[in-house]
Design a protein around this motif. Sequence first.
Motif, PDB file in Angstrom:
ATOM      1  N   UNK A  11       3.150  -4.583  -9.991  1.00 22.54           N
ATOM      2  CA  UNK A  11       3.557  -3.221 -10.329  1.00 22.54           C
ATOM      3  C   UNK A  11       4.425  -2.629  -9.208  1.00 22.54           C
ATOM      4  N   UNK A  12       5.386  -1.787  -9.550  1.00 21.58           N
ATOM      5  CA  UNK A  12       6.273  -1.210  -8.526  1.00 21.58           C
ATOM      6  C   UNK A  12       5.658   0.004  -7.825  1.00 21.58           C
ATOM      7  N   UNK A  13       4.430  -0.159  -7.324  1.00 23.33           N
ATOM      8  CA  UNK A  13       3.742   0.956  -6.694  1.00 23.33           C
ATOM      9  C   UNK A  13       4.373   1.296  -5.351  1.00 23.33           C
ATOM     10  N   UNK A  14       4.347   2.554  -5.000  1.00 21.18           N
ATOM     11  CA  UNK A  14       4.812   2.984  -3.683  1.00 21.18           C
ATOM     12  C   UNK A  14       3.896   2.472  -2.560  1.00 21.18           C
ATOM     13  N   UNK A  15       2.646   2.215  -2.887  1.00 17.35           N
ATOM     14  CA  UNK A  15       1.680   1.786  -1.878  1.00 17.35           C
ATOM     15  C   UNK A  15       2.127   0.507  -1.182  1.00 17.35           C
ATOM     16  N   UNK A  16       2.907  -0.331  -1.881  1.00 12.28           N
ATOM     17  CA  UNK A  16       3.346  -1.591  -1.290  1.00 12.28           C
ATOM     18  C   UNK A  16       4.234  -1.371  -0.058  1.00 12.28           C
ATOM     19  N   UNK A  17       4.863  -0.212   0.018  1.00  9.62           N
ATOM     20  CA  UNK A  17       5.844   0.035   1.073  1.00  9.62           C
ATOM     21  C   UNK A  17       5.218   0.084   2.472  1.00  9.62           C
ATOM     22  N   UNK A  18       3.944   0.464   2.554  1.00  9.84           N
ATOM     23  CA  UNK A  18       3.367   0.697   3.880  1.00  9.84           C
ATOM     24  C   UNK A  18       1.950   0.157   4.037  1.00  9.84           C
ATOM     25  N   UNK A  92      -0.060   8.737   8.362  1.00  9.04           N
ATOM     26  CA  UNK A  92       0.927   8.672   9.438  1.00  9.04           C
ATOM     27  C   UNK A  92       2.102   7.781   9.084  1.00  9.04           C
ATOM     28  N   UNK A  93       1.926   6.928   8.051  1.00  3.55           N
ATOM     29  CA  UNK A  93       2.987   5.999   7.659  1.00  3.55           C
ATOM     30  C   UNK A  93       3.825   6.511   6.489  1.00  3.55           C
ATOM     31  N   UNK A  94       3.400   7.598   5.883  1.00  2.58           N
ATOM     32  CA  UNK A  94       4.037   8.025   4.638  1.00  2.58           C
ATOM     33  C   UNK A  94       5.491   8.438   4.853  1.00  2.58           C
ATOM     34  N   UNK A  95       6.370   8.031   3.945  1.00  3.92           N
ATOM     35  CA  UNK A  95       7.723   8.582   3.974  1.00  3.92           C
ATOM     36  C   UNK A  95       7.682  10.054   3.604  1.00  3.92           C
ATOM     37  N   UNK A  96       8.738  10.749   3.920  1.00  2.05           N
ATOM     38  CA  UNK A  96       8.758  12.203   3.778  1.00  2.05           C
ATOM     39  C   UNK A  96       8.455  12.654   2.355  1.00  2.05           C
ATOM     40  N   UNK A  97       8.959  11.922   1.358  1.00  7.62           N
ATOM     41  CA  UNK A  97       8.782  12.380  -0.026  1.00  7.62           C
ATOM     42  C   UNK A  97       7.337  12.262  -0.514  1.00  7.62           C
ATOM     43  N   UNK A  98       6.503  11.488   0.200  1.00  9.47           N
ATOM     44  CA  UNK A  98       5.091  11.369  -0.182  1.00  9.47           C
ATOM     45  C   UNK A  98       4.171  12.240   0.665  1.00  9.47           C
ATOM     46  N   UNK A  99       4.672  12.673   1.798  1.00  8.74           N
ATOM     47  CA  UNK A  99       3.800  13.298   2.800  1.00  8.74           C
ATOM     48  C   UNK A  99       3.109  14.567   2.313  1.00  8.74           C
ATOM     49  N   UNK A 119       2.562  11.041 -10.172  1.00  5.61           N
ATOM     50  CA  UNK A 119       2.274  11.158 -11.600  1.00  5.61           C
ATOM     51  C   UNK A 119       1.637   9.891 -12.167  1.00  5.61           C
ATOM     52  N   UNK A 120       1.753   8.762 -11.458  1.00  5.36           N
ATOM     53  CA  UNK A 120       1.204   7.522 -12.002  1.00  5.36           C
ATOM     54  C   UNK A 120       0.425   6.694 -10.979  1.00  5.36           C
ATOM     55  N   UNK A 121       0.251   7.198  -9.779  1.00  5.91           N
ATOM     56  CA  UNK A 121      -0.557   6.481  -8.792  1.00  5.91           C
ATOM     57  C   UNK A 121      -1.053   7.440  -7.714  1.00  5.91           C
ATOM     58  N   UNK A 122      -2.096   7.005  -7.030  1.00  5.11           N
ATOM     59  CA  UNK A 122      -2.666   7.803  -5.945  1.00  5.11           C
ATOM     60  C   UNK A 122      -3.365   6.868  -4.974  1.00  5.11           C
ATOM     61  N   UNK A 123      -3.557   7.355  -3.755  1.00  2.00           N
ATOM     62  CA  UNK A 123      -4.267   6.559  -2.750  1.00  2.00           C
ATOM     63  C   UNK A 123      -5.214   7.455  -1.971  1.00  2.00           C
ATOM     64  N   UNK A 135      -8.258   2.903  -1.277  1.00  2.00           N
ATOM     65  CA  UNK A 135      -8.523   2.842  -2.708  1.00  2.00           C
ATOM     66  C   UNK A 135      -7.266   3.324  -3.428  1.00  2.00           C
ATOM     67  N   UNK A 136      -6.589   2.386  -4.101  1.00  2.00           N
ATOM     68  CA  UNK A 136      -5.365   2.734  -4.818  1.00  2.00           C
ATOM     69  C   UNK A 136      -5.658   2.811  -6.306  1.00  2.00           C
ATOM     70  N   UNK A 137      -5.228   3.888  -6.931  1.00  5.59           N
ATOM     71  CA  UNK A 137      -5.381   4.089  -8.367  1.00  5.59           C
ATOM     72  C   UNK A 137      -4.010   4.098  -9.016  1.00  5.59           C
ATOM     73  N   UNK A 138      -3.879   3.399 -10.126  1.00  7.81           N
ATOM     74  CA  UNK A 138      -2.602   3.360 -10.831  1.00  7.81           C
ATOM     75  C   UNK A 138      -2.794   3.479 -12.325  1.00  7.81           C
ATOM     76  N   UNK A 139      -1.779   4.002 -12.993  1.00  5.93           N
ATOM     77  CA  UNK A 139      -1.798   4.229 -14.435  1.00  5.93           C
ATOM     78  C   UNK A 139      -0.839   3.230 -15.063  1.00  5.93           C
ATOM     79  N   UNK A 140      -1.350   2.359 -15.961  1.00  4.95           N
ATOM     80  CA  UNK A 140      -0.570   1.218 -16.432  1.00  4.95           C
ATOM     81  C   UNK A 140      -0.601   1.148 -17.954  1.00  4.95           C
ATOM     82  N   UNK A 141       0.554   0.863 -18.531  1.00  2.73           N
ATOM     83  CA  UNK A 141       0.625   0.618 -19.970  1.00  2.73           C
ATOM     84  C   UNK A 141       0.285  -0.844 -20.235  1.00  2.73           C
ATOM     85  N   UNK A 142      -0.624  -1.081 -21.153  1.00  2.00           N
ATOM     86  CA  UNK A 142      -1.059  -2.429 -21.468  1.00  2.00           C
ATOM     87  C   UNK A 142      -0.165  -3.042 -22.539  1.00  2.00           C
TER      88      UNK A 142
END
Length: 211
Positions: A11-18, A92-99, A119-123, A135-142
């Motif tokens: 999944x293209x989650x933002x969590x992968x970035x950091x 401390x690692x978050x990019x500005x748009x997530x902070x 809107x589709x994921x949280x940590x 704990x990463x939560x994501x919203x996925x279409x099956x």
Amino acid sequence: MRIPKAAHTAQPWRIHEFTHDFRIEDVWSFRTPDAGPDDFPVMAKALKTAYDNRKDPAAVRFLFAVRWKLGALLGWDTSGAGLGRRVASLCDRLPLDLAQTANDAVPCADPFSEVYQLDNEAARELGNKTVHTIMHLGWVQTDDGAYELRMAALVKPNGLFGRLYMAAILPFRYIVIYPALTRQWERAWLDYGRPNRHTGDAARGEAADQD
């Protein structure tokens, strides 16, 4: 239901970035009947509400009571062993748009701290003497067009001690904790999520009418 780790990495989650220095410990999916593409914030709020109203099975209460007692005796959960002390917060690692996206409008008594919510994921994160956990939560279409909640546990054990700790609790996670969590989270959607899923749409509609 436990699912392959690739279901998270694909999944293209933002969590992968950091979180490159964390390992994926578990990935689970949770049924959310009649959910739609915009219902993740509703589910996130339902989980917080459900946590504060939960009634854990006796086995779960016993395991957590033992864990917190051991933590108190051995100093696993002191402030010096937690976030901002032994380990730096993921914030401390978050990019500005997530902070500034952490959603504290609905406080929760669970031991995790909010990192971000989109809107589709949280940590959320937890740090102590044994491990730093995300704990990463994501919203996925099956494949059938429905939507479900997915949870990934990302961990960074604290050296050999942390790895031994994770190995020791593995049977309890799979036999007791995760089955109970599945029942609670799927029930959270039915009790607190699905009944309120149109509330946000109605509020947005009223705001549009006023404009």
